[in-house]
Design an enzyme around this catalytic site. Structure first.
Site, short mmCIF file in Angstrom:
data_model
loop_
_atom_site.label_atom_id
_atom_site.label_comp_id
_atom_site.label_asym_id
_atom_site.label_seq_id
_atom_site.Cartn_x
_atom_site.Cartn_y
_atom_site.Cartn_z
NE ARG A 50 7.74 -2.72 5.34
CZ ARG A 50 6.45 -2.90 5.59
NH1 ARG A 50 5.56 -2.68 4.64
NH2 ARG A 50 6.05 -3.28 6.79
NE ARG A 60 2.20 -4.50 10.76
CZ ARG A 60 3.01 -4.06 9.78
NH1 ARG A 60 4.28 -4.43 9.76
NH2 ARG A 60 2.54 -3.26 8.86
NE ARG A 113 7.91 0.00 10.04
CZ ARG A 113 6.70 -0.08 9.49
NH1 ARG A 113 6.47 0.47 8.31
NH2 ARG A 113 5.72 -0.71 10.11
CE LYS A 167 -2.22 -0.84 3.81
NZ LYS A 167 -1.57 -2.12 4.15
NE ARG A 173 -4.02 0.83 8.41
CZ ARG A 173 -2.73 0.53 8.59
NH1 ARG A 173 -2.39 -0.30 9.55
NH2 ARG A 173 -1.81 1.06 7.82
#
Length: 207
Positions: free
Chosen positions: A118, A162, A151, A8, A84
């Site tokens: 990522r 998540r 992260r 996203k 969300r």
């Protein structure tokens, strides 16, 4: 909209560059806020470390001001990661009427691979992935030569948490927006970001 790891944020930034949209990412807003020394920052840090969604009231209040300002300026904007929950979607209806919902449909195993691969640039904010979007030089940003970082919440345990949170709280939005005839799904497999971006652009331009 889409599960964690669906791309996203990356796709949203490219759309903003291509079409000059206003860009509202609740994730970025929260990450900026949690670096402050405040009770709200501590609350957000705890939620994100546990892989949980920030509560609806906090999220809605943070986004409302930005949306009202853009609507007043009659500027097209893109919502990245918001709403969300069903409650957030209902709140959004009181602020504006959205035109299109793009759903990036991704399998859990692919999403987790994307999340753990990522890498972010602390200098310019560019996002890379060691599996799907590698920098030209390992660990170095192509745009500003900063050293890339991962992260703390981009690990397997938090990614699974998540994704489970997404399935219970956010996935119901698929049916919610399908009923409005505004949702279009794009399958996110093992293809790269460029291919997904091309599909999204065609969808927008044919709208």
């Amino acid at each position: 909209m889409g599960a964690p790891g669906s791309g996203k944020g990356t796709i949203a930034k490219q759309l903003v560059e291509k079409y000059n949209y206003g860009h509202f990412s609740t994730g970025e807003m929260f990450r900026e806020t949690m670096n402050l020394d405040s009770p709200l920052a501590a609350k957000i840090r705890l939620y994100m470390q546990q892989g949980k969604l920030i509560d609806d009231d906090t999220t809605n209040n943070m986004i409302k001001g930005y949306l009202v300002e853009s609507l007043a300026a009659q500027k097209h904007f893109l919502l990245d990661g918001y709403p969300r929950t069903i409650n957030q979607a209902e709140f959004l209806k009181t602020v504006c009427d959205i035109d299109l919902v793009i759903y990036l449909d991704i399998k859990e195993n692919v999403a987790i691979k994307r999340i753990t691969g990522r890498r972010n640039c602390p200098g310019c904010g560019e996002i890379y992935n060691i599996f799907y979007k590698k920098p030209c030089r390992d660990g170095i940003c192509d745009k500003c030569n900063s050293t890339l970082a991962q992260r703390k919440d981009d690990n397997v345990e938090t990614a699974i948490s998540r994704f489970n949170t997404y399935k219970t709280q956010t996935a119901p939005l698929i049916n919610y927006y399908t009923k409005t005839n505004k949702l279009v799904a794009i399958n996110v497999g093992e293809e790269g970001v460029a291919d997904i971006f091309t599909k999204v652009c065609k969808l927008i331009e044919n709208k």
